[in-house]
Motif scaffolding. Sequence first.
Motif, PDB file in Angstrom:
ATOM      1  N   GLU A 109     145.569-108.287  14.166  1.00  0.00           N
ATOM      2  CA  GLU A 109     145.825-109.587  13.524  1.00  0.00           C
ATOM      3  C   GLU A 109     146.610-110.493  14.465  1.00  0.00           C
ATOM      4  O   GLU A 109     146.350-111.692  14.557  1.00  0.00           O
ATOM      5  CB  GLU A 109     146.614-109.406  12.217  1.00  0.00           C
ATOM      6  N   THR A 163     144.375-111.716  17.257  1.00  0.00           N
ATOM      7  CA  THR A 163     143.459-112.721  16.724  1.00  0.00           C
ATOM      8  C   THR A 163     144.160-114.068  16.599  1.00  0.00           C
ATOM      9  O   THR A 163     143.617-115.110  16.973  1.00  0.00           O
ATOM     10  CB  THR A 163     142.930-112.291  15.336  1.00  0.00           C
ATOM     11  N   ARG A 169     134.451-107.942  18.010  1.00  0.00           N
ATOM     12  CA  ARG A 169     134.687-109.277  17.438  1.00  0.00           C
ATOM     13  C   ARG A 169     135.092-110.269  18.529  1.00  0.00           C
ATOM     14  O   ARG A 169     134.547-111.357  18.640  1.00  0.00           O
ATOM     15  CB  ARG A 169     135.795-109.219  16.378  1.00  0.00           C
ATOM     16  N   ARG A 179     132.596-113.308  20.145  1.00  0.00           N
ATOM     17  CA  ARG A 179     133.047-114.687  19.942  1.00  0.00           C
ATOM     18  C   ARG A 179     133.267-115.428  21.256  1.00  0.00           C
ATOM     19  O   ARG A 179     133.628-116.597  21.262  1.00  0.00           O
ATOM     20  CB  ARG A 179     134.381-114.688  19.206  1.00  0.00           C
ATOM     21  N   GLY A 180     133.149-114.710  22.365  1.00  0.00           N
ATOM     22  CA  GLY A 180     133.332-115.363  23.656  1.00  0.00           C
ATOM     23  C   GLY A 180     134.796-115.564  24.018  1.00  0.00           C
ATOM     24  O   GLY A 180     135.144-116.460  24.776  1.00  0.00           O
ATOM     25  N   GLN A 181     135.663-114.714  23.495  1.00  0.00           N
ATOM     26  CA  GLN A 181     137.085-114.876  23.790  1.00  0.00           C
ATOM     27  C   GLN A 181     137.540-114.044  24.989  1.00  0.00           C
ATOM     28  O   GLN A 181     138.683-114.161  25.408  1.00  0.00           O
ATOM     29  CB  GLN A 181     137.910-114.497  22.545  1.00  0.00           C
ATOM     30  N   SER A 198     133.748-104.239  10.115  1.00  0.00           N
ATOM     31  CA  SER A 198     135.060-104.500   9.532  1.00  0.00           C
ATOM     32  C   SER A 198     134.973-104.692   8.018  1.00  0.00           C
ATOM     33  O   SER A 198     135.893-104.323   7.291  1.00  0.00           O
ATOM     34  CB  SER A 198     135.745-105.686  10.206  1.00  0.00           C
TER      35      SER A 198
END
Lengths: 296, 421
Positions: free
Chosen positions: B81, B84, B106, B110-112, B385
């Motif tokens: 968390e 994120t 995740r 998302r391309g992070q 998830s």
Amino acid sequence: MTRTAAPKTRRRTTLIGWSFILPNFLGFAALTLVPVVAALALSFMEWDSYSTPEWVGLANFTRMWNNSTFWVALWNTCYYAIGHIPLTLVAALGFAMLLNRPLRGVGLFRTALFFPYVTSLVAVAVVWNMLFSPDLGPVNQFLRGIGVDNPPGWTTSSDWAMPAVILTSVWRDMGYYMVLYLAGLQTIPQELYEAAKVDGAGRWARFRHITLPSLRPTTFFVVIMLTISSFKVFDLVQVMTEGGPGRSTLVLSQLIFREGITQGRFGYSSAISMVLFVIVLLVTLIQFRLQQRSER
Amino acid sequence: MKRHLMKNLAVATALVLVTSACGGGGDEPAKTADGKDVLTVAVWAYDQTPEFKALFDAFEAENPTIDIQPVDLLAGDDYAEKVTTMLAGGDKTDVLTMKNVTDYARYGTRGQLADLTDLVDGLPKESYRGLDSYDLDGKYYALPYRQDFWVLYYNRELVGDADLANLTWDEYAALVKEKTTGDGANKVYGAYHHVWRSVVQAIAASQNGGDQLSGDYSWMADQYTMTQDLEKSGSIMPWATANSQKVSYDSQFSTGKAAFVPMGAWYSARLLADKAAGKHDIDWGVAPMPQPAEGAGVKTFGSPTAFAVNKNAANSAGARKFVEFASGEKGATAVAKIGIYPSFTDDAVLAAYAGVAGMPNDETAKKAFAPDEIMLEMPVSETSSDVDAILKEQHELIMAGEKTVPDGLREMGERVKNEVG
């Protein structure tokens, strides 16, 4: 001369007024108004916090409508509010009445009741979790001691977890509201009670016809504050039960956090937060309307 | 006068905006007072997770111009968390520890995270465990440095000379009942089973061939039945007590209150470090996870842990260098030396792991540390998830006795089918 001076003075007064309110308004705008408007916009979009938001219309609201977890969380939030608001109110008023007398050690009692409110909420939750522990907790040991063969599992029981959370939150909050009621009680003129006594009014009649009406503004404030805090409850539930067991204590604030932060569905999460916002707004408006009607 | 004041205010505001916009970072890494490049790495519970310090020290020794500054996110359970939230806010922390594969997927999709496929292309893939788990449509955004799998920890003093090399679950249950002694505050449980759903569900999935995403969960029934039987007989701490009192597995095992504890291989490093620091004096050993039947080999579950480079990294060159180092032979040796099972293994690394002072190295331990099959703790999928949340909620209801095993599993399946699809 006077004609030109008056508008100038008015303008100056207005400017001074604005300068007083400006710092607070800037904080309100940046930290409340803008996020609320942004959440409203986001509730019509799909956004994972990173990529470009995509307009999806009412899809998030449709999804919410069809999702059983949303309804469970909504019901749990109402359940919490229905339990927490009246119980806290009655406990706070009761203790305020008890401690509004010149008793020996009254200051100590008032402090003891207020103390939980200033204690760390996490500490409160952890201690009550231990008290409610099904096997070793003192609550169940006491219940067994008085002959209850099968005491509840409290935080690990679907039926009892929410009552356990409500009891803990009442214990924590009642001291704060008791202080508000104490302040309210001390504004009631003693002459009213004396006159009522002369007229033969008993305790209940004095309470009903003098105390309660005199405390109406305090009660209104207490109910508004309790309503807002009840619908926004998060931390206590998160630490005590994490929404469980199952979904039995999952509340809307937790669902907003889960969907937004954990699952990265900020659009859906914003849609739920909009529903919560509207509920709190409506309940508060209704209370304001009722208060106005009773004042007329 | 007024005009001047307004003008000055406007200029000052513009300056503040410009400087604050520039202050968030850039392509050039920040420097320490003595001129080293700063490299920030997001970790959890730094003080209780010795592998981070071991890796950072080894990397700094090899790269004296880089100074690693851990960004300690403290609470292990909330790590995902926090990461994120950091990423959503455009945080520029260079390296992000990927605590589990589900969260990695995740961030990656998302391309992070920065693309590290070119680094993977040059690796001897056969020497890595868990590398495939990071393949997202042919691209890699993280490299694993640790490969966890679950084993059975035991207290030699409490267990005695029982043969633990080939335990079935029936034999294990009988032993756990036999080793339970005492009462009240003096009670020693035969075993402590932690409250996590994986302790029942992932074990069952890895040994019974179950698919946790499938919506059919009948294959979990035996594991739940055995666990509840142990609980009813008083041989393991009730789930409700452990959950409400937030009991930690370490507090049960390292104080001698439980003879057995099924747990991840990572726990060895903590036991070793704490024993060296004089925090406990348990004579502990490691056995393979019990199996449903004899002769099927050692099947267990686990999850690799990896490092990724933040796409917004302030020092992306340093970050890539660190990730490559940590997942390679030198990083593997550094963590193996403190009792962490690395993702990359060769003879030298395994020798370093087996040679750690205090690490069990008898035949039973060797078998435990070389399982035949390690299933991923949770399959990676877009629905992972969501399914995970449902499985956790139903696990709580079954273990708290709110649902019978058949009802709980049926409802679990129905919810997964209806709510996740």
